[in-house]
Design an enzyme around this catalytic site. Structure first.
Site, PDB file in Angstrom:
ATOM      1  N   GLU A  51      22.948  45.977  74.952  1.00 11.46           N
ATOM      2  CA  GLU A  51      23.509  45.265  76.110  1.00 11.46           C
ATOM      3  C   GLU A  51      23.720  43.794  75.767  1.00 11.46           C
ATOM      4  O   GLU A  51      22.981  43.219  74.958  1.00 11.46           O
ATOM      5  CB  GLU A  51      22.524  45.383  77.280  1.00 11.46           C
ATOM      6  CG  GLU A  51      22.983  44.619  78.512  1.00 11.46           C
ATOM      7  CD  GLU A  51      22.193  44.970  79.785  1.00 11.46           C
ATOM      8  OE1 GLU A  51      21.183  45.690  79.684  1.00 11.46           O
ATOM      9  OE2 GLU A  51      22.604  44.515  80.868  1.00 11.46           O
ATOM     10  N   ASN A  96      22.885  46.187  83.421  1.00  6.40           N
ATOM     11  CA  ASN A  96      23.319  45.332  84.529  1.00  6.40           C
ATOM     12  C   ASN A  96      24.563  44.518  84.150  1.00  6.40           C
ATOM     13  O   ASN A  96      25.405  44.233  84.999  1.00  6.40           O
ATOM     14  CB  ASN A  96      22.190  44.380  84.929  1.00  6.40           C
ATOM     15  CG  ASN A  96      20.985  45.120  85.491  1.00  6.40           C
ATOM     16  OD1 ASN A  96      21.065  46.301  85.800  1.00  6.40           O
ATOM     17  ND2 ASN A  96      19.872  44.431  85.614  1.00  6.40           N
ATOM     18  N   ASN A 196      26.484  51.506  86.127  1.00  2.00           N
ATOM     19  CA  ASN A 196      25.065  51.415  85.794  1.00  2.00           C
ATOM     20  C   ASN A 196      24.221  51.084  87.019  1.00  2.00           C
ATOM     21  O   ASN A 196      24.510  50.105  87.724  1.00  2.00           O
ATOM     22  CB  ASN A 196      24.874  50.287  84.766  1.00  2.00           C
ATOM     23  CG  ASN A 196      23.404  50.023  84.464  1.00  2.00           C
ATOM     24  OD1 ASN A 196      22.764  50.819  83.807  1.00  2.00           O
ATOM     25  ND2 ASN A 196      22.869  48.913  84.967  1.00  2.00           N
ATOM     26  N   GLU A 197      23.212  51.881  87.293  1.00  2.00           N
ATOM     27  CA  GLU A 197      22.202  51.597  88.343  1.00  2.00           C
ATOM     28  C   GLU A 197      22.837  51.036  89.619  1.00  2.00           C
ATOM     29  O   GLU A 197      22.369  50.028  90.160  1.00  2.00           O
ATOM     30  CB  GLU A 197      21.140  50.629  87.811  1.00  2.00           C
ATOM     31  CG  GLU A 197      20.315  51.214  86.691  1.00  2.00           C
ATOM     32  CD  GLU A 197      19.094  50.377  86.280  1.00  2.00           C
ATOM     33  OE1 GLU A 197      18.942  49.245  86.764  1.00  2.00           O
ATOM     34  OE2 GLU A 197      18.293  50.878  85.467  1.00  2.00           O
ATOM     35  N   TYR A 269      11.322  52.988  82.905  1.00  2.00           N
ATOM     36  CA  TYR A 269      10.529  52.045  82.096  1.00  2.00           C
ATOM     37  C   TYR A 269       9.073  52.197  82.504  1.00  2.00           C
ATOM     38  O   TYR A 269       8.771  52.319  83.689  1.00  2.00           O
ATOM     39  CB  TYR A 269      11.001  50.609  82.329  1.00  2.00           C
ATOM     40  CG  TYR A 269      12.400  50.385  81.798  1.00  2.00           C
ATOM     41  CD1 TYR A 269      12.614  50.220  80.440  1.00  2.00           C
ATOM     42  CD2 TYR A 269      13.501  50.368  82.647  1.00  2.00           C
ATOM     43  CE1 TYR A 269      13.894  50.032  79.926  1.00  2.00           C
ATOM     44  CE2 TYR A 269      14.785  50.177  82.152  1.00  2.00           C
ATOM     45  CZ  TYR A 269      14.973  50.016  80.783  1.00  2.00           C
ATOM     46  OH  TYR A 269      16.242  49.833  80.289  1.00  2.00           O
ATOM     47  N   GLU A 317      18.473  55.210  79.718  1.00  2.00           N
ATOM     48  CA  GLU A 317      17.612  54.036  79.479  1.00  2.00           C
ATOM     49  C   GLU A 317      16.175  54.515  79.595  1.00  2.00           C
ATOM     50  O   GLU A 317      15.793  55.060  80.644  1.00  2.00           O
ATOM     51  CB  GLU A 317      17.855  52.927  80.502  1.00  2.00           C
ATOM     52  CG  GLU A 317      19.146  52.161  80.293  1.00  2.00           C
ATOM     53  CD  GLU A 317      19.295  50.976  81.245  1.00  2.00           C
ATOM     54  OE1 GLU A 317      18.279  50.349  81.619  1.00  2.00           O
ATOM     55  OE2 GLU A 317      20.447  50.679  81.613  1.00  2.00           O
ATOM     56  N   GLN A 371      16.193  48.870  74.151  1.00  2.00           N
ATOM     57  CA  GLN A 371      17.509  48.729  73.577  1.00  2.00           C
ATOM     58  C   GLN A 371      17.356  48.645  72.060  1.00  2.00           C
ATOM     59  O   GLN A 371      16.242  48.776  71.554  1.00  2.00           O
ATOM     60  CB  GLN A 371      18.172  47.487  74.148  1.00  2.00           C
ATOM     61  CG  GLN A 371      18.290  47.519  75.693  1.00  2.00           C
ATOM     62  CD  GLN A 371      19.177  46.422  76.248  1.00  2.00           C
ATOM     63  OE1 GLN A 371      19.832  45.690  75.545  1.00  2.00           O
ATOM     64  NE2 GLN A 371      19.178  46.305  77.573  1.00  2.00           N
TER      65      GLN A 371
HETATM   66  O1  AHR Z   1      17.551  47.459  79.836  1.00  2.00           O
HETATM   67  C1  AHR Z   1      17.373  46.354  80.676  1.00  2.00           C
HETATM   68  C2  AHR Z   1      17.927  46.566  82.079  1.00  2.00           C
HETATM   69  O2  AHR Z   1      17.140  47.523  82.729  1.00  2.00           O
HETATM   70  C3  AHR Z   1      19.318  47.131  82.170  1.00  2.00           C
HETATM   71  O3  AHR Z   1      20.295  46.135  82.131  1.00  2.00           O
HETATM   72  C4  AHR Z   1      19.325  47.783  83.505  1.00  2.00           C
HETATM   73  O4  AHR Z   1      20.209  48.858  83.584  1.00  2.00           O
HETATM   74  C5  AHR Z   1      17.886  48.206  83.722  1.00  2.00           C
HETATM   75  O5  AHR Z   1      17.415  47.865  84.969  1.00  2.00           O
END
Ligand code: AHR
Length: 522
Positions: A51, A96, A196-197, A269, A317, A371
């Site tokens: 990203e 994002n 995305n999200e 995450y 992700e 990432q």
């Molecule tokens: O990977 C970091 C961020 O985490 C990404 O931009 C977003 O999609 C997620 O919230």
């Protein structure tokens, strides 16, 4: 006490003798059967994500003018570390960032590209790395590209034109721009994300499920008119625990898009804020549950398809991310650069994620670690060089040592509980079969902090060879990290003779370890 009968002596001494014997490790059992196939392990389970955020692109993948970079600006040392990682598919440009990105700013002569404010992370985007730089990078490292459209502030037509720029063969306006920019033949990008999200209030252009579904459906139809061979990924729910909102978002998106999409995305995450290893590594219960819930939702939606075709999960992700995360806004979080320094226990968590994806290989057909470089990443750079973080090693090995069939290994053994969750085995196992190599891979995470666990591994079909390949990650210090010039956390590799009996053997999985056993099957 006077002994009445000398014959009683052994009986009385027995408990004493037993107490004096060295303690036996707890026993587990792993049953492998090459006929019990869960599904095909898709190569895209070993994907990654880059990203425009912090030092992932600029100063990571790409650093113009650095003595470590080539003439195009790619960091050569990073490139050489990315290749063996076997990144099967690479997602870009966000995250994002994608929700405020105009791809047209990033094509054409570099010096004429406009700099723009990046309102996702509060940065300044030079646009010197754009579509052609990314797609050339994918060719260099051997990754399939995956482009995520701007589903936040972007338009349907801009998404369609991006497909035209990348894939059009005829002399149209955008295909000709691509040619002018040095690429005659189409890039032929097959995998596209529809935003995305978009469920997250932090997202630029955040939408309700209904509004997103309408936008994504129009984008999907327009993009497919441009190229009907592309694969589309809908933006699924992004927060961690399945709540009513979480479930509702996916249901709405699936019900509107079921005839157009090939995947729905999930993001996760995790972290270890209480410094409790066993609790940290119990997260696979949540992962397994979450995948199962979305699998059920996909099944329900597919029941109603007018154009029947499979829909899979793209876990696009996933990672450990909790230390470099302070602040309440994305701009504050961005100040950390999201530069996590991964320790040994995070490498174990990487194995846990991959075990869960392999166990669900029938439905999870793509997974992208977030990432690639510097930003929550396995590769870490500075201006002088780079090093491999602890999580690099399981990522590389799981992609390399595997077969294409995920096996339903049956595991019994000692368990534990976290909170009010149901009991969970200390051994977290996945297994794959490689018919070409005649090999079974057994991936075992021992999540116990204190117990070595002895497992009887039984093979049901075929005969196990007398030697096994062993790849193991372990460390006496759970918090050990790698650094520039000091890669002390890394795997040990060896072969070992197996004492085979009844087509099985016993193997001791040390406490807090991740092991890949390669067994030959005749
Ligand atoms: O990977 C970091 C961020 O985490 C990404 O931009 C977003 O999609 C997620 O919230």
């Amino acid at each position: 006490m006077r002994l009445q009968n000398r014959a009683m002596l052994p009986a009385l001494l027995l408990p004493l003798l037993v107490a004096m014997l060295p303690a036996q490790p707890p026993q587990a059992r792993i049953r492998i059967d090459t006929n019990r196939v869960i599904g095909e392990v898709h190569a895209h389970l070993f994907g990654n994500f880059a990203e425009h955020l912090g030092r992932c692109i600029y100063g990571g993948i790409f650093e113009e003018g650095s003595p470590l970079s080539d003439a195009e600006g790619y960091r050569k040392d990073v490139l050489e570390a990315v290749k063996p990682l076997g990144v099967s598919i690479l997602r870009w440009p966000g995250g994002n960032f994608a929700s405020g990105y105009n791809w047209m700013d990033g094509v054409g002569p570099r010096d004429q590209r406009p700099a723009r404010p990046d309102h996702a992370w509060g940065a300044l985007e030079s646009n010197r790395f754009g579509t052609d730089e990314f797609l050339r990078y994918c060719e260099r490292v051997g990754s399939e590209p995956y482009l995520c459209i701007n589903g936040g502030l972007g338009s349907v037509d801009s998404a369609r034109q991006w497909v035209e720029y990348c894939n059009e063969t005829r002399p149209t306006y955008w295909a000709n721009q691509r040619r002018k920019n040095g690429r005659e033949k189409p890039w032929n990008v097959k995998v596209w994300g529809l935003g995305n999200e978009i469920d997250g209030p932090w997202q630029l252009g955040h939408k309700s499920a209904e509004d997103y579904a309408k936008f994504a459906l129009q984008a999907a139809v327009a993009m497919r008119r441009q190229d009907d061979s592309i694969q589309l990924i809908a933006s699924g729910s992004s927060n961690f625990r399945p709540s009513a909102d979480w479930i509702g978002w996916n249901r709405t998106v699936l019900s509107h898009l079921k005839d157009e999409i090939n995947y729905i995305s999930l993001h996760t995450y995790i972290g270890n804020p209480d410094s409790n290893l066993e609790k940290y590594l119990a997260v696979s219960q949540d992962l397994d549950d979450r995948i199962a819930i979305v699998e059920g939702q996909i099944r329900a939606a597919r029941n109603d398809q007018t154009r029947p075709h499979p829909i899979y999960i793209a876990f696009d992700e996933w990672n450990t991310w909790y230390r470099a995360r302070s602040g309440t806004t994305e701009f504050e979080i961005a100040k950390t650069g999201l530069e996590e320094h991964y320790n040994f226990e995070d490498a174990l968590a990487t194995g846990m994620f991959l075990n869960s994806f392999i166990r669900h290989a029938n439905i999870v057909k793509m997974a992208n670690l977030a990432q690639l470089v510097n930003v929550i990443a396995p590769i870490f750079t500075n201006k002088q060089g780079m090093y491999l973080q602890t999580i690099y090693f399981p990522l590389r090995e799981y992609g390399k040592q595997r077969g294409n069939s995920s096996l339903d290994a049956q595991v019994t053994g000692p368990s534990y509980r976290t909170g009010n969750r149901s009991p969970l085995g200390y051994l977290d196992v996945s297994s794959t079969y490689n018919a070409g190599e005649k090999a079974v891979y057994v991936n075992v995470l021992n999540r116990s902090e204190k117990l070595d666990i002895s497992a009887r591994v039984d093979n049901v079909a075929g005969t196990i060879g007398r030697e096994a390949g062993v790849w193991e990650m372990n460390s006496p210090d759970l918090k050990a990290v790698n650094d520039f010039g000091s890669e002390k956390v890394k795997p040990a590799v060896r072969t070992t003779a197996l004492a085979i009996s009844d087509n099985g053997f016993t193997y001791l999985f040390p406490k807090h370890s991740l092991t890949i056993l390669k067994l030959k099957i005749q």
